[in-house]
Write a protein that holds these residues in place. Structure first.
Motif, mmCIF file in Angstrom:
data_model
loop_
_atom_site.group_PDB
_atom_site.id
_atom_site.type_symbol
_atom_site.label_atom_id
_atom_site.label_comp_id
_atom_site.label_asym_id
_atom_site.label_seq_id
_atom_site.Cartn_x
_atom_site.Cartn_y
_atom_site.Cartn_z
ATOM 1 N N GLU A 38 38.696 39.410 46.991
ATOM 2 C CA GLU A 38 37.729 39.525 45.901
ATOM 3 C C GLU A 38 36.294 39.446 46.412
ATOM 4 N N ASP A 167 46.384 40.418 39.800
ATOM 5 C CA ASP A 167 45.895 39.189 40.419
ATOM 6 C C ASP A 167 44.387 39.321 40.655
ATOM 7 N N GLY A 209 44.452 42.681 44.838
ATOM 8 C CA GLY A 209 45.447 42.107 43.943
ATOM 9 C C GLY A 209 46.840 42.637 44.165
#
Length: 389
Positions: A38, A167, A209
């Motif tokens: 991220e 995710d 993710g």
């Protein structure tokens, strides 16, 4: 009034950004088997904002480039596996933004679409279900996830599989069946009623993710978060699916083009048996085949884009494009690996990753065989209509 920028100018700006700014991050250790981290995505997107290439296919006034124009931009964003993430043209966000822009209410657009366009949030599309349970995959009519009306809300239960990017996502679009038929629902993520059971280990690794198996247990969704009308889920999905298939083709065209560039450079520098690799017919002819199939893929993308721009849903045309382009680009990537030998299967360049990503693409958004089966049904249907007329 500010003059609308030309698609060619936007595409050129995106290409310069991806080549000059994004490609150095291809060796960044924050890339893993489950996709870039991220913080890497956030860093790349901040650089994209500074360069003025954030969500470049959606203009400042909210209007969307035509599909033909989008092709110019997305092909350039795909020149690096990290490019679509940086420029916010990646799946599933690009397709979800397109769908929300088409059928979302003003309130839904403000709440769910705006942060996606700004690149401040990622999204997930919950449709595919576990094969072991007989749920929806290539055949969406097998949908098992249920939506039951409960007062001024809907109660959703089911399991989903291969849910890309869930995710870390902040926006979800969930497909479920009600008494009225298939429906779509918008949800904020994360949500305690949506539990990630595991993130699958897959051969592709470009999407943050990864791809997850998810359990949805008594998820309560307010009625005003239904996307579209009750029972219109499959019809709404068609609005998204054809352009989404094509945008996949656009992005992976860029990646395959870059892999070809790398293979050409290698073949023009590496010597074996007294001459450059490019001068051996066994190598040179493979690169010539790449050039031919890349041009065929480009023409197929532009043809399908024109069909969609005409106002047609382009269901059959997008199936043809998806099959032709995915299979052609896989052959291109495979030849690049072969030409480069040991280097081609290493991570010293992005060629091996592009090979893996495009191999997965031949399954995602409908396997080649499913699209051919659908086209065969159309051939039969059209033939019978002609005979009966």
């Amino acid at each position: 009034m500010t003059e609308r920028p030309s698609a060619s100018a936007i595409a050129a700006k995106v290409e310069a950004f991806v080549r000059d700014v994004v490609t150095p991050f291809e060796r960044d250790p924050r890339r893993s088997g489950h996709g870039p981290s991220e913080d890497l995505v956030e860093q790349l997107r901040e650089l994209a904002r500074k360069a003025g290439v954030m969500t470049p296919h959606i203009l400042a006034d909210g209007s969307h480039l035509s599909q033909r124009e989008t092709a110019m931009v997305l092909k350039n964003s795909g020149l690096s596996p990290l490019g679509p993430l940086a420029c916010n043209t990646a799946a599933p966000d690009e397709g979800n933004m397109y769908l929300l822009g088409k059928i979302g209410s003003p309130e839904q657009k403000a709440r769910f679409l705006a942060p996606l366009v700004e690149g401040r949030a990622r999204s997930a599309f919950f449709m595919t279900e576990p094969a072991a349970e007989g749920g929806a995959g290539s055949d969406p009519s097998m949908l098992l996830t249920t939506a039951r009306r409960d007062g001024d809300a809907w109660l959703i239960n089911g399991r989903k599989a291969f849910i890309t990017g869930v995710d870390g996502a902040k926006v979800g679009i969930i497909m479920a069946k009600s008494d009225d038929g298939a429906c779509m629902f918008l949800v904020d993520l994360p949500n305690p009623a949506i539990r990630i059971e595991r993130v699958l280990d897959t051969i592709d690794s470009s999407m943050p993710g990864g791809h997850a198996v998810v359990a949805i247990e008594n998820l309560r969704v307010p009625a005003d978060q239904m996307l579209g009308e009750p029972g219109s889920g499959f019809k709404s999905a068609q609005i998204r699916l054809s352009p989404a298939r094509l945008s996949h083709c656009m992005r992976w065209y860029g990646a395959a083009s870059r892999a070809h560039e790398i293979a050409v450079d290698y073949a023009c520098r590496r010597e074996a048996f007294g001459k450059l690799l490019i001068d051996h017919e066994g190598v040179g002819f493979q690169l010539a085949d790449n050039l031919i199939e890349l041009k065929q893929a480009e023409l197929m993308i532009d043809w399908c884009a024109d069909v969609l721009d005409s106002g047609s849903l382009g269901v059959a045309e997008s199936s043809m494009a998806k099959v032709a382009v995915a299979d052609a680009l896989f052959r291109v990537a495979d030849r690049c690996v072969q030409v480069m030998g040991g280097t081609g299967v290493s991570n010293d360049t992005i060629v091996a990753q592009v090979f893996c990503e495009i191999r997965a693409f031949r399954i995602y958004d409908g396997p080649t065989e499913v699209h051919k089966w659908s086209l065969a049904k159309k051939i039969k249907r059209d033939h019978l209509e002609v005979r009966s007329s």
